[in-house]
Design a protein around this motif. Structure first.
Motif, PDB file in Angstrom:
ATOM      1  N   SER A   1       0.836  -1.209   0.000  1.00 15.78           N
ATOM      2  CA  SER A   1       0.000   0.000   0.000  1.00 15.78           C
ATOM      3  C   SER A   1       0.869   1.256   0.000  1.00 15.78           C
ATOM      4  O   SER A   1       2.045   1.229   0.398  1.00 15.78           O
ATOM      5  CB  SER A   1      -0.930   0.019   1.220  1.00 15.78           C
TER       6      SER A   1
ATOM      7  N   VAL B   1       1.678   2.156   3.834  1.00 10.71           N
ATOM      8  CA  VAL B   1       2.619   1.362   4.631  1.00 10.71           C
ATOM      9  C   VAL B   1       3.704   0.698   3.765  1.00 10.71           C
ATOM     10  O   VAL B   1       4.887   1.025   3.877  1.00 10.71           O
ATOM     11  CB  VAL B   1       1.887   0.268   5.470  1.00 10.71           C
TER      12      VAL B   1
ATOM     13  N   VAL C   1       1.852  -4.791  11.472  1.00 11.11           N
ATOM     14  CA  VAL C   1       1.116  -3.536  11.285  1.00 11.11           C
ATOM     15  C   VAL C   1      -0.399  -3.782  11.303  1.00 11.11           C
ATOM     16  O   VAL C   1      -1.177  -2.895  11.639  1.00 11.11           O
ATOM     17  CB  VAL C   1       1.539  -2.869   9.951  1.00 11.11           C
TER      18      VAL C   1
ATOM     19  N   GLY D   1       0.508   0.493  16.533  1.00 11.64           N
ATOM     20  CA  GLY D   1      -0.570   1.496  16.643  1.00 11.64           C
ATOM     21  C   GLY D   1      -0.167   2.728  17.441  1.00 11.64           C
ATOM     22  O   GLY D   1      -0.234   3.855  16.940  1.00 11.64           O
TER      23      GLY D   1
HETATM   24  P1  NAD Z   1      -4.313  -2.093   2.036  1.00 14.68           P
HETATM   25  O1  NAD Z   1      -5.605  -2.837   1.988  1.00 14.68           O
HETATM   26  O2  NAD Z   1      -4.172  -0.797   1.349  1.00 14.68           O
HETATM   27  O3  NAD Z   1      -3.164  -3.061   1.487  1.00 14.68           O
HETATM   28  C1  NAD Z   1      -3.116  -4.410   1.821  1.00 14.68           C
HETATM   29  C2  NAD Z   1      -1.997  -5.058   1.064  1.00 14.68           C
HETATM   30  O4  NAD Z   1      -1.969  -6.431   1.404  1.00 14.68           O
HETATM   31  C3  NAD Z   1      -2.133  -4.972  -0.459  1.00 14.68           C
HETATM   32  O5  NAD Z   1      -0.928  -4.511  -1.008  1.00 14.68           O
HETATM   33  C4  NAD Z   1      -2.399  -6.404  -0.892  1.00 14.68           C
HETATM   34  O6  NAD Z   1      -1.759  -6.728  -2.113  1.00 14.68           O
HETATM   35  C5  NAD Z   1      -1.780  -7.199   0.230  1.00 14.68           C
HETATM   36  N1  NAD Z   1      -2.425  -8.490   0.394  1.00 14.68           N
HETATM   37  C6  NAD Z   1      -3.748  -8.759   0.490  1.00 14.68           C
HETATM   38  N2  NAD Z   1      -3.947 -10.087   0.632  1.00 14.68           N
HETATM   39  C7  NAD Z   1      -2.728 -10.656   0.638  1.00 14.68           C
HETATM   40  C8  NAD Z   1      -2.270 -11.989   0.752  1.00 14.68           C
HETATM   41  N3  NAD Z   1      -3.112 -12.993   0.886  1.00 14.68           N
HETATM   42  N4  NAD Z   1      -0.954 -12.211   0.707  1.00 14.68           N
HETATM   43  C9  NAD Z   1      -0.084 -11.194   0.568  1.00 14.68           C
HETATM   44  N5  NAD Z   1      -0.447  -9.909   0.473  1.00 14.68           N
HETATM   45  C10 NAD Z   1      -1.757  -9.642   0.500  1.00 14.68           C
HETATM   46  O7  NAD Z   1      -3.966  -2.004   3.562  1.00 14.68           O
HETATM   47  P2  NAD Z   1      -3.036  -1.002   4.435  1.00 14.68           P
HETATM   48  O8  NAD Z   1      -3.668   0.322   4.500  1.00 14.68           O
HETATM   49  O9  NAD Z   1      -1.603  -1.110   4.044  1.00 14.68           O
HETATM   50  O10 NAD Z   1      -3.229  -1.699   5.855  1.00 14.68           O
HETATM   51  C11 NAD Z   1      -2.833  -3.035   6.096  1.00 14.68           C
HETATM   52  C12 NAD Z   1      -3.208  -3.420   7.504  1.00 14.68           C
HETATM   53  O11 NAD Z   1      -2.511  -2.566   8.394  1.00 14.68           O
HETATM   54  C13 NAD Z   1      -4.695  -3.246   7.860  1.00 14.68           C
HETATM   55  O12 NAD Z   1      -5.041  -4.230   8.812  1.00 14.68           O
HETATM   56  C14 NAD Z   1      -4.745  -1.875   8.498  1.00 14.68           C
HETATM   57  O13 NAD Z   1      -5.831  -1.741   9.402  1.00 14.68           O
HETATM   58  C15 NAD Z   1      -3.437  -1.872   9.226  1.00 14.68           C
HETATM   59  N6  NAD Z   1      -2.877  -0.535   9.477  1.00 14.68           N
HETATM   60  C16 NAD Z   1      -2.456  -0.295  10.732  1.00 14.68           C
HETATM   61  C17 NAD Z   1      -1.870   0.910  11.039  1.00 14.68           C
HETATM   62  C18 NAD Z   1      -1.375   1.136  12.429  1.00 14.68           C
HETATM   63  O14 NAD Z   1      -1.161   2.272  12.828  1.00 14.68           O
HETATM   64  N7  NAD Z   1      -1.144   0.085  13.207  1.00 14.68           N
HETATM   65  C19 NAD Z   1      -1.726   1.897  10.059  1.00 14.68           C
HETATM   66  C20 NAD Z   1      -2.143   1.617   8.748  1.00 14.68           C
HETATM   67  C21 NAD Z   1      -2.706   0.380   8.477  1.00 14.68           C
END
Ligand code: NAD
Length: 297
Positions: free
Chosen positions: A171, A174, A233, A274
């Motif tokens: 993404s 991240v 994450v 987080g």
């Molecule tokens: P997103 O949905 O934009 O991206 C998810 C990524 O995972 C995509 O690149 C996709 O290709 C990949 N993916 C999906 N299924 C997959 C699989 N089976 N195998 C491998 N890769 C796979 O998500 P994001 O915004 O990057 O967030 C990811 C996670 O992190 C979510 O759970 C979100 O809530 C969490 N998050 C947490 C924080 C924090 O502060 N802790 C901040 C941002 C996001």
């Protein structure tokens, strides 16, 4: 092996204390109080919690903190009008629009309308470009990967030469900025995603694993190289039934108990990435306030 639990909450609190102290100095010496404006649109319950936590942390750091809560059906023109006001408000050094947005709003137009110098989320193309080019002195780095890097540095030191890092997820928020930050510290990077074949065998090469997928407990112990540092994450809400009672709880993308048998250090969920994310938002806002006064970031 039982892995160390990386205590992101404690580290975030320590950093927040330092930010609070620097904020007091900035106010005393230069009359500037860092200002953070958070814009939230609609009623998404998770977003409400995130925004409340950001506001609380901003106030605890001694910031001027404002929240704009807009109706679910607000027009794009009204959102852009508000951002324009905040861009021109000298008391505001950081602007954040909480994502996700309702479907009728264009996320890219809205995030790109924030001035790069107030873009404390690091989502503006100018900041992304600077990060990718390694020009981070005056760029804002997205908060989640910035927090992850600090936790990895605590385990491995500042230079990751010779280390393989595997990021799961590509993404813009991240995975991609994480790759830039790890590369700047000399790690060898593999970015994996939903189209990667045989993901476990790719992850098994990693000395550093960063999982940002959104799939509960996906990463298992047999994916992990012994001694790896694992950063989780993911934030997933799952239902779990214990003694006949069903409760909702948060879990990451890493099966924590399982992976702890093999890794050297793992972040828990909650209490890992987080809290660090929120504190890095404060750090970026303080930095923006300092830069606005011509001081080093
Ligand atoms: P997103 O949905 O934009 O991206 C998810 C990524 O995972 C995509 O690149 C996709 O290709 C990949 N993916 C999906 N299924 C997959 C699989 N089976 N195998 C491998 N890769 C796979 O998500 P994001 O915004 O990057 O967030 C990811 C996670 O992190 C979510 O759970 C979100 O809530 C969490 N998050 C947490 C924080 C924090 O502060 N802790 C901040 C941002 C996001």
């Amino acid at each position: 092996m039982t892995a160390k639990r990386i205590d992101g909450k404690a580290k975030a609190e320590q950093l927040a204390e330092a930010i609070k102290a620097q904020t007091a100095v900035l106010l005393k010496d230069h009359g500037i109080r860092p200002g953070l404006a958070v814009v939230i649109i609609g009623e998404d319950p998770a977003s409400q919690i995130y925004v409340r936590n950001k506001k609380r942390r901003a106030e605890a750091c001694g910031f001027h903190s404002v929240q704009h809560t807009l109706d679910e059906n607000v027009s794009q023109a009204d959102v852009l009008g508000l951002i324009d006001e905040l861009n021109n408000d000298d008391a505001i050094h950081g602007i954040l629009v909480q994502l996700p947005l309702p479907d009728h709003l264009d996320e890219q137009t809205i995030t790109q309308s924030i001035l790069p110098s107030k873009d404390v989320d690091g989502f503006h193309f100018v900041n992304i470009g600077k990060l990718t080019a390694g020009h981070t002195q005056d760029a804002f780095v997205p908060c989640t990967p910035a927090g992850c890097i600090l936790m990895i540095e605590d385990e491995l030191g500042p230079d990751f030469s010779g280390k393989n890092a595997v990021i799961i997820g590509r993404s813009n928020i991240v995975g991609k900025p994480m790759a830039s930050l790890l590369m700047q510290r000399n790690a060898t990077i593999t970015v994996t995603h939903s189209r990667t074949s045989d993901l476990p065998s790719v992850v098994r090469n990693a000395d550093i694993v960063v999982a940002a997928v959104g799939r509960p407990d996906m990463v298992k112990a047999d994916w992990i190289k012994p001694g790896a540092v694992v950063i989780d994450v993911g934030i997933n809400r799952v239902e779990k039934t214990i003694d006949g009672e069903t409760k909702s709880r948060l879990t990451g993308d890493v099966d924590y108990d399982d992976v702890c048998r093999v890794a050297s250090a793992v972040t828990p969920v909650p209490g890992g990435v987080g809290p660090m994310t929120i504190t890095m938002l404060m750090s970026n806002t303080l930095r923006s306030a300092r830069l606005s006064a011509g001081l080093p970031g």
